[in-house]
Design an enzyme around this catalytic site. Structure first.
Site, PDB file in Angstrom:
ATOM      1  N   ASP A 487       0.797  -1.146   0.022  1.00  0.00           N
ATOM      2  CA  ASP A 487      -0.019   0.128   0.008  1.00  0.00           C
ATOM      3  C   ASP A 487       0.998   1.416  -0.088  1.00  0.00           C
ATOM      4  O   ASP A 487       0.464   2.562  -0.266  1.00  0.00           O
ATOM      5  CB  ASP A 487      -0.887  -0.042   1.206  1.00  0.00           C
TER       6      ASP A 487
HETATM    7  C1  BGC Z   1      -2.740  -3.865   4.625  1.00  0.00           C
HETATM    8  C2  BGC Z   1      -2.418  -4.774   3.423  1.00  0.00           C
HETATM    9  C3  BGC Z   1      -1.225  -4.383   2.763  1.00  0.00           C
HETATM   10  C4  BGC Z   1      -0.065  -4.487   3.731  1.00  0.00           C
HETATM   11  C5  BGC Z   1       1.088  -3.967   2.961  1.00  0.00           C
HETATM   12  C6  BGC Z   1      -1.231  -3.912   5.504  1.00  0.00           C
HETATM   13  O1  BGC Z   1      -1.740  -2.941   6.536  1.00  0.00           O
HETATM   14  O2  BGC Z   1      -4.000  -4.214   5.184  1.00  0.00           O
HETATM   15  O3  BGC Z   1      -3.553  -4.653   2.513  1.00  0.00           O
HETATM   16  O4  BGC Z   1      -1.099  -5.459   1.716  1.00  0.00           O
HETATM   17  O5  BGC Z   1      -0.234  -3.663   4.681  1.00  0.00           O
HETATM   18  O6  BGC Z   1       1.173  -2.556   2.647  1.00  0.00           O
END
Ligand code: BGC
Length: 716
Positions: A487
């Site tokens: 993200d």
């Molecule tokens: C989110 C995921 C994401 C991951 C890495 C998590 O906090 O819920 O959707 O893939 O972080 O960024």
């Protein structure tokens, strides 16, 4: 150093001292009514949605960290001394403190001044309420006259508004008290049709519903005036801060035990039956009374506990393994499965690190979660798939999140995370493999919840796949959009103003930055989809997916391979990310894991080489780091990833989610020992011995363990 131990036969973690490095928590409820509870009884409760239907208030990020909860006070009425048997909030020096976190319940026990107290907290199956079952035993040689005080602080339903809109909220709190039952009904007279209730099995000698009256001026929960004086104020809240507190007197002979049951619950009335009598403003309490008549009886509370235990025995019994390793057995048979169910229910939206007001359920996350729980609750997995698919956009894209109460896509974080659509394919494939229920593909489901747009679920999957083909970049790799699994890799954001959201700010048209990760996911999802088409006799469709997959594999080897490992992405300038050409962020775990997991590079040795590079450059004793070297400064063109100090979160932290991709990759190249070795490094039970380093609960996988660039390397 340890703070407790695993009790495997009982499927419990037993915490033996209250001052754990962080609050060590458990989840109550598994259907619609939920709570989180710490080892010192901190936490809160909600109905379905931690933001929109919050029952009790919680103060996040407080000092002490864990503050606000389901607190009970005991008072020796002869000496005036008082304490909390859960340690917080009074923090007296308790003897024999033990907290047992089990499957859907928590028991906190202790002794103080010869008075033993044990409270079992649970949410019965099929009910929208929680039970606190307190047993008090007099271990003294003489009789004891005690007062028991319960306490909770009501949240005015919308937890976000509750924490911010004080000019209104301090004037709207309303309660009713009838036969010792406290009813919280703020906003009930107007548009809400729900209320909560808090009751006690014993005859009460007093109550409080106004916080100031219970606590007294300038006092906190550690030292409430009513408890100090041994006398509730019988306060009736009008505005300010409605709470619920009962006072019960207990006289116990030596060795005598008594039970007091408290019930906190939630009820909805139909609009026509809101008031009783109908033309009054008085709450219709029938629903609550019905539930209370049952659960305030200790024998029925016991029965609810037994039922809950058998429920979990059944769920966990579905998949049990026996290996030579105790940590594997424990995590696979008990805690990992349990965590998967918690993520199914909350999908990271409510915990001690997610306030429940910050986000709804993730589209990607919820689809991924399916893989972990589909074998335990296939019926509910089916429902979840259909709910998620109904939020999909007609383009095949997806809102990044949705609210469980409304089941609508939530635009807070927007859409255009270009990996999202593929997780729907992966989730549905897992469901089909587990259940063989092909009929789900014929279920008609709308797009963006708009009536009239329904198509069979199968078409949703087709559109998911198509979405990537409609969003290819200059190298023929998928455009990344706002981000992919990571993200925080925000290649179209270019944010230079403090406070802007990295996830929603977009300053670029998104036509250049590409993701090798999504390419690998496309390969995996495409093969699943081809298999689905084949099973349904759609040969031509299956072949077209496979030919797109083949094309993508070729593109990956042509443009996504860096010589010794897989590239991560191309930025908005078309420059490589995760390449030996970069000074920082030369190698990323996501593509090494996901490409090898998807079987890319198995034939030409690149999978093996990528995994070797991973071992050399990313593996540490605490797990595999997300990327190396960590970004030492903020890169405008990379976004949030470079906003974290080195070693934390996506900037070279260790993610428990993507480490298993490498483990699976290792098994695909035939190196099971390496997979197991990696597994042990992040297995929480195997890390229990270093709880003072790991700090987080030894029975759950943390989101992240600090990487080797962080001064706190190994801290989860
Ligand atoms: C989110 C995921 C994401 C991951 C890495 C998590 O906090 O819920 O959707 O893939 O972080 O960024």
């Amino acid at each position: 150093m340890k703070y407790g131990y695993f009790d495997d036969p009982n499927r419990e973690y037993v915490i033996t001292r209250p001052d754990t490095p962080l609050p060590w928590i458990n989840y109550l409820g598994c259907q619609a009514y939920f709570g989180i509870i710490s080892n010192t009884a901190g936490g809160y409760s909600f109905y379905r949605d931690a933001r929109l239907r919050r029952l009790t208030r919680y103060r996040y990020n407080n000092a002490p960290f864990d503050f606000g909860g389901r607190y009970i006070y005991l008072r020796d009425d002869a000496s005036g001394e008082f304490w909390s048997p859960s340690w917080q909030p009074t923090r007296r020096n308790l003897q024999n403190y033990v907290c047992r976190h089990g499957m859907g319940y928590t028991v906190i026990s202790s002794e103080y001044g010869g008075i033993e107290a044990s409270t079992r907290y649970l949410v019965p199956l099929d009910e929208n309420l929680e039970i606190w079952q307190l047993t008090v035993t007099n271990r003294r040689q003489r009789a004891a006259d005690l007062s028991v005080f319960s306490s909770i602080e009501f949240c005015l339903w919308d937890a976000q508004d509750d924490a911010t809109n004080f000019q209104r909220n301090f004037s709207i709190g309303e309660v009713e008290i009838e036969n010792g039952v406290i009813y919280h009904k703020t906003e009930y007279r107007e548009r809400r049709d729900h209320y909560s209730f808090f009751a006690c099995s014993e005859k009460i000698t007093g109550f409080d519903t106004q916080r100031d009256s219970f606590l007294g001026p300038y006092r906190g929960w550690d030292n409430p005036l009513a408890v100090e004086q041994g006398r509730s104020g019988n306060s009736v809240a009008h505005g300010w801060a409605p709470i619920g507190s009962h006072q019960v007197k207990l006289s116990l002979q030596p060795a005598e035990s008594r039970q007091v049951v408290f019930v906190l619950g939630y009820h909805e009335n139909s609009r026509e039956r809101k008031f009783d009598p109908p033309n009054s403003q008085v709450l219709n309490k029938k629903g609550a009374k019905f539930a209370l008549a049952r659960y305030l009886v200790p024998a029925n509370a016991d029965a609810a506990f037994e039922k809950l235990r058998s429920h979990w025995n059944e769920l966990l019994g579905i998949c049990q393994v026996e290996t030579p390793d105790v940590h594997t057995n424990r995590m696979v048979n008990i805690w990992n499965a349990y965590q998967c169910m918690a993520t199914f229910n909350m999908s990271r939206s409510a915990s001690f690190y997610e306030s429940g007001i910050g986000r709804g359920l993730g589209f990607r996350d919820s689809n991924q979660d399916l893989l972990g729980f589909v074998h335990m609750v296939p019926g509910r997995a089916r429902e979840r798939i259909l709910d998620l698919a109904a939020t999909q956009l007609p383009s095949g894209g997806a809102y990044h999140q949705y609210q469980p109460l409304t089941k609508r896509g939530n635009n807070d974080v927007g859409s255009g995370f270009n990996d999202d659509p593929h997780w729907l394919i992966v989730g549905v494939a897992a469901y089909l493999k587990e259940t063989g229920d092909w009929s789900i593909l014929d279920e008609t489901v709308p797009y963006d919840n708009q009536a009239g747009t329904e198509t069979p679920l199968h078409e949703h999957l087709q559109r998911s796949f198509r979405y990537t083909l409609d969003h290819l970049g200059p190298h023929g790799l998928p455009l990344i959009g706002r981000a992919d699994w990571n993200d925080c890799l925000n290649l179209n954001c270019f944010s230079d103003s403090p406070g802007q959201s990295f996830q929603t700010t977009t300053n670029k048209d998104g036509k250049v930055a590409e993701s090798v990760f999504i390419a690998a996911l496309f390969v995996l999802a495409g093969r699943e989809l081809a298999e689905i088409a084949e099973q349904r006799g759609l040969q031509a469709e299956a072949s077209s997916y496979l030919s797109e997959v083949k094309k993508m594999e070729t593109t990956i080897s042509r443009h996504g391979w860096d010589g010794e490992w897989f590239l991560r992405a191309f930025d908005d300038f078309g420059r490589k990310i995760g390449s030996k050409e970069n000074a920082e962020g030369r190698i990323f775990i996501e593509t090494q894991g996901f490409c090898t997991l998807a079987g890319i590079g198995l034939d030409d040795g690149s999978a093996r080489a990528a995994l070797d590079s991973t071992r050399k450059m990313l593996a540490t004793q605490h797990g595999i780091i997300l990327q190396q070297p960590a970004y030492s400064k903020y890169y405008l063109e990379l976004g949030e990833i470079s906003s974290y100090p080195p070693g934390y979160k996506e900037n070279a932290g260790i993610f428990c989610h993507n480490n298993p991709w490498v483990m699976i990759g290792e098994t695909r190249v035939g190196n099971g020992d390496a997979a197991y070795d990696y597994y042990t490094r992040i297995n929480p039970s195997a890390r229990e011995q270093i709880s003072e380093v790991h700090r987080c609960e030894p029975y759950v996988y943390a989101q992240m363990i600090a990487g080797r660039d962080a001064p706190t390397h190994g801290e989860a």
